[in-house]
Design an enzyme around this catalytic site. Sequence first.
Site, PDB file in Angstrom:
ATOM      1  N   ARG A  16       0.851  -1.197   0.000  1.00  0.00           N
ATOM      2  CA  ARG A  16       0.000   0.000   0.000  1.00  0.00           C
ATOM      3  C   ARG A  16       0.884   1.242   0.000  1.00  0.00           C
ATOM      4  O   ARG A  16       0.997   1.929  -0.992  1.00  0.00           O
ATOM      5  CB  ARG A  16      -0.982  -0.025   1.187  1.00  0.00           C
ATOM      6  CG  ARG A  16      -2.179   0.926   0.988  1.00  0.00           C
ATOM      7  CD  ARG A  16      -1.816   2.386   1.260  1.00  0.00           C
ATOM      8  NE  ARG A  16      -1.281   2.553   2.601  1.00  0.00           N
ATOM      9  CZ  ARG A  16      -0.631   3.641   2.994  1.00  0.00           C
ATOM     10  NH1 ARG A  16      -0.426   4.649   2.161  1.00  0.00           N
ATOM     11  NH2 ARG A  16      -0.151   3.730   4.228  1.00  0.00           N
ATOM     12  N   ASP A  17       1.580   1.522   1.106  1.00  0.00           N
ATOM     13  CA  ASP A  17       2.495   2.670   1.113  1.00  0.00           C
ATOM     14  C   ASP A  17       3.586   2.459   0.069  1.00  0.00           C
ATOM     15  O   ASP A  17       4.016   3.397  -0.613  1.00  0.00           O
ATOM     16  CB  ASP A  17       3.115   2.861   2.503  1.00  0.00           C
ATOM     17  CG  ASP A  17       3.401   4.316   2.832  1.00  0.00           C
ATOM     18  OD1 ASP A  17       3.885   5.036   1.938  1.00  0.00           O
ATOM     19  OD2 ASP A  17       3.135   4.748   3.961  1.00  0.00           O
ATOM     20  N   HIS A  20       3.529   3.972  -3.536  1.00  0.00           N
ATOM     21  CA  HIS A  20       4.032   5.307  -3.891  1.00  0.00           C
ATOM     22  C   HIS A  20       5.411   5.232  -4.546  1.00  0.00           C
ATOM     23  O   HIS A  20       5.728   6.013  -5.439  1.00  0.00           O
ATOM     24  CB  HIS A  20       4.134   6.194  -2.646  1.00  0.00           C
ATOM     25  CG  HIS A  20       2.816   6.578  -2.059  1.00  0.00           C
ATOM     26  ND1 HIS A  20       1.897   7.358  -2.733  1.00  0.00           N
ATOM     27  CD2 HIS A  20       2.261   6.315  -0.851  1.00  0.00           C
ATOM     28  CE1 HIS A  20       0.838   7.549  -1.963  1.00  0.00           C
ATOM     29  NE2 HIS A  20       1.029   6.924  -0.817  1.00  0.00           N
ATOM     30  N   SER A 170       3.389  10.877   8.690  1.00  0.00           N
ATOM     31  CA  SER A 170       3.393  10.911   7.218  1.00  0.00           C
ATOM     32  C   SER A 170       4.560  11.705   6.647  1.00  0.00           C
ATOM     33  O   SER A 170       4.999  11.453   5.528  1.00  0.00           O
ATOM     34  CB  SER A 170       2.090  11.527   6.700  1.00  0.00           C
ATOM     35  OG  SER A 170       0.990  11.072   7.419  1.00  0.00           O
ATOM     36  N   HIS A 199       2.940   4.397  12.757  1.00  0.00           N
ATOM     37  CA  HIS A 199       3.270   4.337  11.329  1.00  0.00           C
ATOM     38  C   HIS A 199       4.379   5.354  11.100  1.00  0.00           C
ATOM     39  O   HIS A 199       4.136   6.561  11.093  1.00  0.00           O
ATOM     40  CB  HIS A 199       2.039   4.679  10.493  1.00  0.00           C
ATOM     41  CG  HIS A 199       2.288   4.706   9.010  1.00  0.00           C
ATOM     42  ND1 HIS A 199       2.055   3.623   8.183  1.00  0.00           N
ATOM     43  CD2 HIS A 199       2.746   5.702   8.200  1.00  0.00           C
ATOM     44  CE1 HIS A 199       2.359   3.950   6.930  1.00  0.00           C
ATOM     45  NE2 HIS A 199       2.782   5.206   6.917  1.00  0.00           N
ATOM     46  N   HIS A 201       7.805   7.041   9.063  1.00  0.00           N
ATOM     47  CA  HIS A 201       8.532   7.225   7.805  1.00  0.00           C
ATOM     48  C   HIS A 201       9.980   7.531   8.142  1.00  0.00           C
ATOM     49  O   HIS A 201      10.288   8.043   9.214  1.00  0.00           O
ATOM     50  CB  HIS A 201       7.899   8.315   6.939  1.00  0.00           C
ATOM     51  CG  HIS A 201       6.764   7.803   6.101  1.00  0.00           C
ATOM     52  ND1 HIS A 201       6.934   7.355   4.811  1.00  0.00           N
ATOM     53  CD2 HIS A 201       5.454   7.623   6.388  1.00  0.00           C
ATOM     54  CE1 HIS A 201       5.766   6.926   4.337  1.00  0.00           C
ATOM     55  NE2 HIS A 201       4.854   7.081   5.274  1.00  0.00           N
ATOM     56  N   TYR A 290       4.314  16.000   3.476  1.00  0.00           N
ATOM     57  CA  TYR A 290       3.670  14.702   3.222  1.00  0.00           C
ATOM     58  C   TYR A 290       4.560  13.885   2.289  1.00  0.00           C
ATOM     59  O   TYR A 290       4.889  14.321   1.186  1.00  0.00           O
ATOM     60  CB  TYR A 290       2.314  14.982   2.577  1.00  0.00           C
ATOM     61  CG  TYR A 290       1.322  13.851   2.587  1.00  0.00           C
ATOM     62  CD1 TYR A 290       0.870  13.301   3.777  1.00  0.00           C
ATOM     63  CD2 TYR A 290       0.785  13.368   1.395  1.00  0.00           C
ATOM     64  CE1 TYR A 290      -0.071  12.284   3.783  1.00  0.00           C
ATOM     65  CE2 TYR A 290      -0.161  12.354   1.391  1.00  0.00           C
ATOM     66  CZ  TYR A 290      -0.579  11.813   2.596  1.00  0.00           C
ATOM     67  OH  TYR A 290      -1.516  10.812   2.599  1.00  0.00           O
TER      68      TYR A 290
END
Length: 347
Positions: A16-17, A20, A170, A199, A201, A290
């Site tokens: 999913r992520d 990108h 994010s 979550h 990054h 983002y």
Amino acid sequence: MFDKTKKIYVSDVTLRDGMHAIRHQYSLEQAVRIARALDVAGVDSIEVAHGDGLQGSSFNYGFGAHTDLEWIAAVADVLKHAKVATLLLPGIGTIHDLKQAYEAGARIVRVATHCTEADISKQHIEYARHLGMDTVGFLMMSHMTTPRHLAEQAMRMESYGAQCVYVVDSGGALNMYDVADRFKAFRDVLKPETQTGMHAHHNLSLGVANSIVALEHGCDRIDASLTGMGAGAGNAPLEVFIATADRMGLNHGCDVKTLIDAAEDIVRPLQERPVRVDRETLALGYAGVYSSFLRHTEVAAQRYGLSAFDILIELGKRRMVGGQEDMIVDVALDLLQRRDARGAGAH
């Protein structure tokens, strides 16, 4: 302190992520191969959707190689242990899309809003509970508000029926102290039975460290992806996180070597742009932008002969959030205008 007996819920986001990182172009065969490896390795859930969630395939976010339902059905068909999760952003995906995702095999949904807009998730969370799904609130860009206000938003999601609420970094802009403060705030106000998730990054190279700190402060679920496959510099790399948890004697239930092999042999060769900390992805974390703006910004920079770094820093100054991808071109044109004005003034 860590409770070493507590089982960490390992939530994979490679499908999913990770979308990108390859502009939402996984083939069904690639998705199935990755999912099979993750399932064998013992992860608890595998999130599957366009990078921007159900119905994210669009002019604004980029078109996917397949529909969400095709990806979900293909993955659900081969799993023996892990459950299929999906992502829904109210305003992009609808409850009708959620019902179809459930019918295709999704059993977990993460309903994602900007960190100050939990109220728009009510209908979707309630409907997910009605379907009997494991229902998660997902507060994106969690660095953009205070721990106390974030916790208030988490309480709203909990009141709608969310069984778990996530701190979602994010922009990859949180440090370990920021993460600790947010989980302390969550624990102060959420019911004991409401789970929490992290979550991360990796834009400041803190994805794994932040995930470990979250666990230290009572976090139940950790998102990660093979090689960190995800927006920006990627997510917490799953194989690195599990190796770290293993060295710490934490209860993760995964096979480290299977994850390392899957990361290196299956996922890394798919990266057309390396998922790593570099000038542009560091700008995301530094400016608090983002992470999925990265690829769109690089396209705009090339088109207008500008620096992607400069565009990202300006986006950060303007406090742009997910969904404002159209502003990337606006910012690029403004920077172009400034550059031309300076050039004219030099003559």
